[in-house]
Design a protein around this motif. Structure first.
Motif, short mmCIF file in Angstrom:
data_model
loop_
_atom_site.label_atom_id
_atom_site.label_comp_id
_atom_site.label_asym_id
_atom_site.label_seq_id
_atom_site.Cartn_x
_atom_site.Cartn_y
_atom_site.Cartn_z
N ARG A 180 0.84 -1.20 0.00
CA ARG A 180 0.00 0.00 0.00
C ARG A 180 0.88 1.25 0.00
NH1 ARG A 180 -1.77 3.38 3.93
NH2 ARG A 180 -0.88 2.07 5.57
N PRO A 182 2.18 4.91 0.84
CA PRO A 182 1.94 5.71 2.04
C PRO A 182 1.06 6.91 1.74
CG PRO A 182 4.15 6.08 1.20
CD PRO A 182 3.58 4.96 0.39
N GLU A 186 1.51 10.18 6.29
CA GLU A 186 1.88 8.95 6.98
C GLU A 186 3.39 8.79 7.05
OE1 GLU A 186 1.01 4.11 6.63
OE2 GLU A 186 0.34 5.49 5.07
N THR A 187 3.88 8.43 8.25
CA THR A 187 5.29 8.11 8.46
C THR A 187 5.42 6.65 8.82
OG1 THR A 187 5.75 10.35 9.24
CG2 THR A 187 7.38 8.65 9.77
N ARG A 188 6.27 5.93 8.09
CA ARG A 188 6.42 4.50 8.32
C ARG A 188 7.81 4.20 8.88
NH1 ARG A 188 3.90 1.94 2.72
NH2 ARG A 188 1.70 2.32 3.20
N SER A 189 7.83 3.28 9.85
CA SER A 189 9.10 2.83 10.40
C SER A 189 9.73 1.73 9.56
CB SER A 189 8.91 2.33 11.84
OG SER A 189 7.97 1.26 11.87
N LYS A 190 8.91 1.06 8.75
CA LYS A 190 9.41 0.02 7.86
C LYS A 190 8.51 -0.05 6.64
CE LYS A 190 6.95 -3.54 10.51
NZ LYS A 190 7.09 -4.83 11.24
N PRO A 191 9.01 -0.55 5.51
CA PRO A 191 8.21 -0.59 4.29
C PRO A 191 7.05 -1.57 4.38
CG PRO A 191 10.27 -1.76 3.97
CD PRO A 191 10.38 -1.08 5.31
N ASP A 192 6.00 -1.28 3.65
CA ASP A 192 4.85 -2.17 3.55
C ASP A 192 5.12 -3.14 2.40
OD1 ASP A 192 2.47 -3.45 3.24
OD2 ASP A 192 1.22 -1.67 3.32
N ASP A 227 -2.00 -3.41 6.94
CA ASP A 227 -0.71 -4.00 6.59
C ASP A 227 -0.79 -5.52 6.47
OD1 ASP A 227 -1.06 -4.60 9.23
OD2 ASP A 227 0.80 -3.69 9.95
#
Length: 468
Positions: A180, A182, A186-192, A227
């Motif tokens: 998906r 971002p 949105e802030t992600r700590s690891k990739p989806d 996720d």
């Protein structure tokens, strides 16, 4: 010569006269033929092992061709068109409802998922696995795809031993890339990574409630968040880690419905007088194998199907802002709707006039009745007519006779497929404003619909047809 234990040790005087304490002992060098041969064998074995792993890996078994250029959502019209004609069609047995997620229409056949231009039907991206497709739905602005994989973890007497729809993948509609994209904030700590394994059964349908996707089944219902991490499972869990977490394990499931973080299941349990209606939450506080049940009631009737859930019920409300969750089921002999509040109490009953084949003995395909949810109503297709149900109390509002599917909203109007075309209706009161002729050839089955931009899509069995 001295003896230490069983070992003979040379005295210094018995040593080679050329020996020196300071001279390092020469170690064997890697140049003998047997050393080279051994190294070659190790290299060949490592290469063969790597090739074997690659041959059986998901990477080798996956082909992904992403979109090469810009791909935008076409604008929607402000009024319903006076006529509709076929623009293109494609085989898509994996989509029980047309999957139109801006900017693409997603089709699925064999092991391939394709993102198509909604106007022309041109394939803009492809994603293929060497596995059979189970089903596709839209959720979280992506296409959620389930593939069939074999399972060896179940008991030999378990009917699910032959495998299930256990590989779940999310594909971005604009590109076909896995995962998906971002959101802007949105802030992600690891990739989806966009892929997980699950316990979904063969024949499953994927239902989206706005936050969670639920995979239906006859013995197990599974729910995931965006996720694709599992948040809840209900029923007979294949690999039980902690027993006694499920409320009942000897039941089978007839039908399933979802609404805003809640799942309604019709259970058939041997100790009950009739079918049981259970409503539970899509996620739990502790873990995903212990359902948090809101209500569970024996309806006292066999052959019940859950039609819909509503989070907007105002039954027994003290003021207009008070709402609660309600569920409605259809019961046979005589045909009637039974409405239950969030405590599991029956709070409404409505007689129905249905055709003889509208409530067959077998469960609905995928354990889901055919319906379409709009802002203030749920449109339920019985098999011979479409009935609009108010979300305020789940009572019938109006009926379209001769319908062949639940319909969809388009340009502020309700479109309902009928035998001779598409009926255009006022969604507030069901007033028929006209009928758009549509030629379906020899096809006489049910029709589900969706729209994207100026296009209207009909799912006719295994075929998706685009109208404009």
């Amino acid at each position: 010569m001295n003896r230490i234990g069983d070992e003979d040790v040379l005295e210094p005087d018995d040593r080679d006269p050329d020996y020196s304490e300071d001279e390092p002992v020469e170690r064997s060098r890697f140049h003998r033929k047997r050393d080279v041969a051994a190294a070659a064998l190790i290299a060949v074995a490592a290469l063969a092992a790597g090739l074997l792993v690659w041959q059986n890996s998901d990477v080798r078994a996956t082909t992904s061709v992403t979109a090469s250029g810009p791909f935008t959502t076409p604008p929607a019209p402000t009024a319903s068109p006076p006529s509709l004609g076929e623009s293109w069609r494609a085989e898509s047995p994996a989509t029980p409802i047309p999957v139109a997620i801006g900017p693409a229409v997603v089709t699925g056949s064999g092991g391939e998922v394709a993102g198509r231009d909604p106007i022309t039907g041109e394939v803009r991206w492809r994603y293929r696995r060497d596995l059979p497709l189970c089903t596709i739905t839209s959720a979280w602005s992506v296409a959620v795809v389930a593939y069939q994989k074999p399972s060896n973890l179940l008991r030999e007497d378990d009917p699910r031993k032959g495998g299930g729809c256990s590989e779940v993948t999310a594909l971005a509609p604009a590109t076909g890339e896995r995962g998906r994209p971002p959101r802007p904030d949105e802030t992600r700590s690891k990739p989806d990574l966009g892929q997980r394994n699950s316990d979904a059964e063969l024949g499953t349908r994927l239902l989206f409630d706005g936050s969670y996707v639920t995979a239906t089944g006859s013995r197990l219902v599974t729910t995931w968040r965006s996720d694709l991490v599992q948040t809840m499972e209900f029923g007979q869990v294949p690999a039980v880690v902690n027993p006694d977490k499920q409320p009942r394990t000897g039941c089978t499931f007839g039908s399933v419905a979802v609404e805003e973080g809640r799942i309604a299941v019709v259970e058939r349990c041997p100790e009950d007088k009739g079918d049981r209606l259970t409503v539970y939450r899509a996620t739990g506080d502790d873990n995903s194998d212990k359902p948090e049940v809101d209500s569970s009631v024996d309806t006292g009737v066999r052959g019940v199907r859950v039609v819909a859930l509503s989070a907007e019920c105002r039954i027994a409300a003290e003021n207009e802002n008070d709402t609660q969750r309600c569920a409605v089921v259809v019961a046979p002999d005589p045909a009637r709707l039974l409405v239950f509040d969030q405590e599991g109490r029956e709070v409404g009953r409505h007689r129905l006039s249905l055709a003889p084949g509208d409530l067959p003995d077998e469960d609905p395909p995928g354990h889901v009745v055919s319906s379409y949810e709009a802002i203030r109503a749920v449109y339920w297709y019985t098999g011979s007519k479409t009935i609009a149900l108010s979300k305020a109390d789940l009572r019938p509002l109006w009926t379209v006779e001769g319908a062949v599917g639940p319909g969809t909203m388009f340009a502020g109007q309700m479109l309902v497929p009928v035998v001779d075309g598409i009926a255009v209706l006022n969604p507030a009161n069901g007033e028929r404003r006209g009928t758009i002729p549509v030629e379906r050839g020899d096809y006489r089955g049910d029709v589900t619909m969706s729209t994207l931009g100026p296009m209207v899509f009909e799912q006719r069995g295994d075929t998706l047809v685009a109208l404009r």
